[in-house]
Design a protein around this motif. Structure first.
Motif, mmCIF file in Angstrom:
data_model
loop_
_atom_site.group_PDB
_atom_site.id
_atom_site.type_symbol
_atom_site.label_atom_id
_atom_site.label_comp_id
_atom_site.label_asym_id
_atom_site.label_seq_id
_atom_site.Cartn_x
_atom_site.Cartn_y
_atom_site.Cartn_z
ATOM 1 N N PRO A 113 76.929 48.953 54.575
ATOM 2 C CA PRO A 113 78.337 48.554 54.673
ATOM 3 C C PRO A 113 79.316 49.583 54.106
ATOM 4 C CG PRO A 113 77.021 46.817 53.691
ATOM 5 C CD PRO A 113 76.153 48.021 53.798
ATOM 6 N N GLU A 114 80.474 49.662 54.736
ATOM 7 C CA GLU A 114 81.552 50.540 54.273
ATOM 8 C C GLU A 114 81.969 50.096 52.877
ATOM 9 O OE1 GLU A 114 83.525 53.717 54.117
ATOM 10 O OE2 GLU A 114 82.625 53.300 56.067
ATOM 11 N N GLY A 115 82.291 51.064 52.054
ATOM 12 C CA GLY A 115 82.692 50.790 50.683
ATOM 13 C C GLY A 115 81.574 51.060 49.692
ATOM 14 N N GLY A 116 80.330 51.019 50.177
ATOM 15 C CA GLY A 116 79.194 51.306 49.302
ATOM 16 C C GLY A 116 79.150 52.790 48.960
ATOM 17 N N THR A 117 78.913 53.099 47.702
ATOM 18 C CA THR A 117 78.872 54.502 47.276
ATOM 19 C C THR A 117 77.458 55.003 47.013
ATOM 20 O OG1 THR A 117 79.183 53.880 44.961
ATOM 21 C CG2 THR A 117 81.175 54.386 46.242
ATOM 22 N N THR A 118 76.520 54.091 46.822
ATOM 23 C CA THR A 118 75.163 54.487 46.447
ATOM 24 C C THR A 118 74.129 53.710 47.243
ATOM 25 O OG1 THR A 118 75.897 54.907 44.185
ATOM 26 C CG2 THR A 118 73.541 54.623 44.501
ATOM 27 N N ILE A 119 73.096 54.403 47.671
ATOM 28 C CA ILE A 119 71.914 53.735 48.213
ATOM 29 C C ILE A 119 70.905 53.746 47.079
ATOM 30 C CG2 ILE A 119 70.030 53.842 49.870
ATOM 31 C CD1 ILE A 119 72.011 54.927 51.891
ATOM 32 N N ALA A 120 70.487 52.581 46.660
ATOM 33 C CA ALA A 120 69.624 52.424 45.495
ATOM 34 C C ALA A 120 68.268 53.087 45.678
ATOM 35 C CB ALA A 120 69.438 50.937 45.206
ATOM 36 N N SER A 121 67.661 53.431 44.569
ATOM 37 C CA SER A 121 66.300 53.956 44.586
ATOM 38 C C SER A 121 65.384 52.961 45.289
ATOM 39 C CB SER A 121 65.806 54.183 43.159
ATOM 40 O OG SER A 121 66.559 55.174 42.526
ATOM 41 N N SER A 122 64.542 53.475 46.152
ATOM 42 C CA SER A 122 63.556 52.682 46.906
ATOM 43 C C SER A 122 64.166 51.645 47.841
ATOM 44 C CB SER A 122 62.578 51.986 45.953
ATOM 45 O OG SER A 122 61.927 52.916 45.140
ATOM 46 N N ALA A 123 65.453 51.756 48.155
ATOM 47 C CA ALA A 123 66.141 50.755 48.979
ATOM 48 C C ALA A 123 65.436 50.486 50.303
ATOM 49 C CB ALA A 123 67.582 51.172 49.232
ATOM 50 N N PHE A 124 64.941 51.502 50.960
ATOM 51 C CA PHE A 124 64.264 51.331 52.244
ATOM 52 C C PHE A 124 62.818 51.834 52.196
ATOM 53 C CE2 PHE A 124 68.763 51.519 53.378
ATOM 54 C CZ PHE A 124 68.887 50.473 54.285
ATOM 55 N N SER A 125 62.295 52.128 51.024
ATOM 56 C CA SER A 125 60.965 52.720 50.943
ATOM 57 C C SER A 125 59.916 51.844 51.622
ATOM 58 C CB SER A 125 60.569 53.008 49.501
ATOM 59 O OG SER A 125 60.417 51.828 48.782
ATOM 60 N N ASP A 126 58.974 52.513 52.281
ATOM 61 C CA ASP A 126 57.872 51.857 52.995
ATOM 62 C C ASP A 126 58.334 50.941 54.120
ATOM 63 O OD1 ASP A 126 55.771 53.020 51.459
ATOM 64 O OD2 ASP A 126 56.239 51.616 49.849
ATOM 65 N N CYS A 127 59.509 51.199 54.652
ATOM 66 C CA CYS A 127 60.051 50.362 55.719
ATOM 67 C C CYS A 127 59.693 50.991 57.070
ATOM 68 C CB CYS A 127 61.557 50.213 55.549
ATOM 69 S SG CYS A 127 62.238 49.011 56.669
ATOM 70 N N SER A 128 58.554 50.621 57.591
ATOM 71 C CA SER A 128 58.057 51.230 58.827
ATOM 72 C C SER A 128 58.882 50.856 60.055
ATOM 73 C CB SER A 128 56.595 50.864 59.050
ATOM 74 O OG SER A 128 56.453 49.463 59.134
ATOM 75 N N ALA A 129 59.695 49.801 59.982
ATOM 76 C CA ALA A 129 60.519 49.381 61.116
ATOM 77 C C ALA A 129 61.820 50.170 61.225
ATOM 78 C CB ALA A 129 60.843 47.899 60.994
ATOM 79 N N LEU A 130 62.199 50.888 60.192
ATOM 80 C CA LEU A 130 63.488 51.590 60.178
ATOM 81 C C LEU A 130 63.438 52.853 61.031
ATOM 82 C CD1 LEU A 130 66.366 51.635 58.931
ATOM 83 C CD2 LEU A 130 65.421 53.134 57.174
ATOM 84 N N ALA A 131 64.232 52.878 62.110
ATOM 85 C CA ALA A 131 64.287 54.034 63.005
ATOM 86 C C ALA A 131 65.570 54.842 62.813
ATOM 87 C CB ALA A 131 64.171 53.580 64.455
ATOM 88 N N SER A 132 66.667 54.159 62.436
ATOM 89 C CA SER A 132 67.937 54.861 62.256
ATOM 90 C C SER A 132 68.819 54.118 61.257
ATOM 91 C CB SER A 132 68.669 55.002 63.594
ATOM 92 O OG SER A 132 68.980 53.727 64.126
ATOM 93 N N VAL A 133 69.763 54.857 60.673
ATOM 94 C CA VAL A 133 70.668 54.292 59.669
ATOM 95 C C VAL A 133 72.071 54.822 59.918
ATOM 96 C CG1 VAL A 133 71.203 54.109 57.204
ATOM 97 C CG2 VAL A 133 68.840 54.342 57.926
ATOM 98 N N THR A 134 73.067 53.944 59.786
ATOM 99 C CA THR A 134 74.451 54.373 59.804
ATOM 100 C C THR A 134 74.946 54.307 58.370
ATOM 101 O OG1 THR A 134 74.820 53.513 62.028
ATOM 102 C CG2 THR A 134 76.774 53.876 60.661
#
Length: 182
Positions: A113-134
């Motif tokens: 989401p807009e307004g977020g400044t940080t992606i947390a440690s391990s936020a998407f780790s081991d996420c085999s379904a993730l193909a793309s990120v905005t």
């Protein structure tokens, strides 16, 4: 008992329910990690902290009843890979957005989401379904191992305001073929 130690019930796949004492004030990291039969928890009113990955991969945990949010701290990833219902997800994210992994649509896309400044440690780790990120234009940092082992992630366009990328943030992203740096 005021403190539940880290890993106390980790991997107990037959654990179905938990009755917490009123005196409990903190749940340490990984306390219930991998308790795949746990489907609902009601946390005591005096609880002040839930540690990192405390309920990670509780694959049936849909309902969480939290005490009033004043004074409650929920660490990043506390409820990652839990199928929380909309009400529970909203309550947890109101305290800490990164306590629950952001939704990934059917095409494997996640939007931070807009307004977020940080992606947390391990936020998407081991996420085999993730193909793309905005990423939002407001993003300034990506935490350690944020996208670790995201095996389907193929390209990333980082925003101009990005200042730091943590260690191993994109490690083991075996299909990552294109990275556009600001």
């Amino acid at each position: 008992m005021t403190h539940l130690p880290g890993g106390a019930f980790r991997g107990r796949t037959s654990l179905v329910s938990v009755a917490f004492p009123r005196s409990l004030t903190s749940i340490s990291p990984h306390a219930f990690c991998g308790c795949s039969a746990l489907s609902s928890v009601t946390l005591p009113a005096g609880l002040t902290s839930i540690g990192w990955h405390a309920f990670l991969r509780c694959s049936y945990l849909a309902s969480v009843t939290l005490p009033l949010p004043d004074g409650l701290s929920i660490d990043d990833g506390a409820f990652f890979d839990c199928p929380l219902n909309d009400e529970a997800k909203a309550a947890v994210q109101a305290i800490n957005f990164w306590a629950v992994r952001p939704s990934i649509d059917a095409r494997g896309h996640a939007t931070v989401p807009e307004g977020g400044t940080t992606i947390a440690s391990s936020a998407f780790s081991d996420c085999s379904a993730l193909a793309s990120v905005t990423f939002p234009a407001s993003l300034t940092s990506i935490g350690d191992t944020a996208f670790f082992n995201c095996s389907a992630l193929s390209s990333v366009t980082l925003p101009a305001g990005l200042v730091s990328i943590g260690g191993s943030a994109f490690e083991r992203c075996s299909f990552l073929a294109s990275v556009a740096l600001p």
